[in-house]
Write an enzyme that holds these catalytic residues in place. Structure first.
Site, short mmCIF file in Angstrom:
data_model
loop_
_atom_site.label_atom_id
_atom_site.label_comp_id
_atom_site.label_asym_id
_atom_site.label_seq_id
_atom_site.Cartn_x
_atom_site.Cartn_y
_atom_site.Cartn_z
N GLY A 1 0.82 -1.21 0.00
CA GLY A 1 0.00 0.00 0.00
C GLY A 1 0.85 1.26 0.00
N ALA A 2 0.55 2.15 0.94
CA ALA A 2 1.26 3.43 1.02
C ALA A 2 2.74 3.28 1.34
CB ALA A 2 0.59 4.32 2.06
N ASP B 1 -5.33 -3.96 -8.70
CA ASP B 1 -5.45 -4.34 -10.11
C ASP B 1 -4.66 -3.40 -11.00
OD1 ASP B 1 -7.11 -6.48 -9.46
OD2 ASP B 1 -8.93 -5.29 -9.70
N ASP C 1 -12.75 2.20 -9.87
CA ASP C 1 -11.64 1.26 -9.92
C ASP C 1 -10.76 1.37 -11.16
OD1 ASP C 1 -13.81 0.33 -11.34
OD2 ASP C 1 -13.65 -1.72 -10.65
#
Length: 157
Positions: A70-71, A100, A136
């Site tokens: 993630g971050a 994705d 998304d």
């Protein structure tokens, strides 16, 4: 033939035990493999360390084991070499689709024959684009727009 696998575990669909028993035979047939830390622990239990998760996943067959953080970016073991790619800092609007987008960026550069550093960098940029907009896929750039997140000034372009 290259076959990629994004583990993308969903606990509402099946248990960790069911996922683990289905996942383990697949790992030896896939390359690259993408996973978050929790997903990687399905195959490599007993550790939270991203390097150990990447190594353990790679030991099961894939030469490219990519642990998405993630971050905090990504940690990857690619063809036996360790790589660390920081995330591009952006304001998170919606995290749906980030994984994705990340995988799509990596795979596009893999198919283009690019080296690991460029694969991971493009993947991180696409993940940043994905989280900075709603939806998304709606915020994903064209290849020519990838550099838009590289500008470090406040000038409007």
């Amino acid at each position: 033939m290259t076959v990629s696998l994004d583990i993308d575990f969903r606990s509402l669909l099946w248990s960790e035990e069911e996922a683990r028993s289905a996942l383990l035979p697949l790992l030896s047939r896939c390359d690259p493999v993408f996973a978050g830390p929790h997903e990687a622990r399905l195959a490599v239990p007993g550790t939270d360390d991203p390097q150990e998760l990447a190594q353990g996943t790679s030991d099961l067959g894939p030469s490219d084991a990519v642990i998405k953080l993630g971050a905090e970016g990504v940690f990857a073991l690619l063809d036996g070499q360790l790589h660390r790619q920081p995330a591009k800092p952006v304001r998170v609007h919606d995290s749906v689709g980030a994984g994705d987008a990340f995988a799509a960026g990596y795979l596009a550069e893999l198919l283009a024959g690019e080296p690991p550093e460029k694969r991971l960098r493009t993947a991180a940029l696409l993940g940043a684009f994905a989280v900075s907009t709603a939806g998304d896929w709606e915020g994903l750039p064209r290849r020519s727009e990838l550099a838009l997140l590289d500008h470090h000034d406040d000038n409007v372009r």
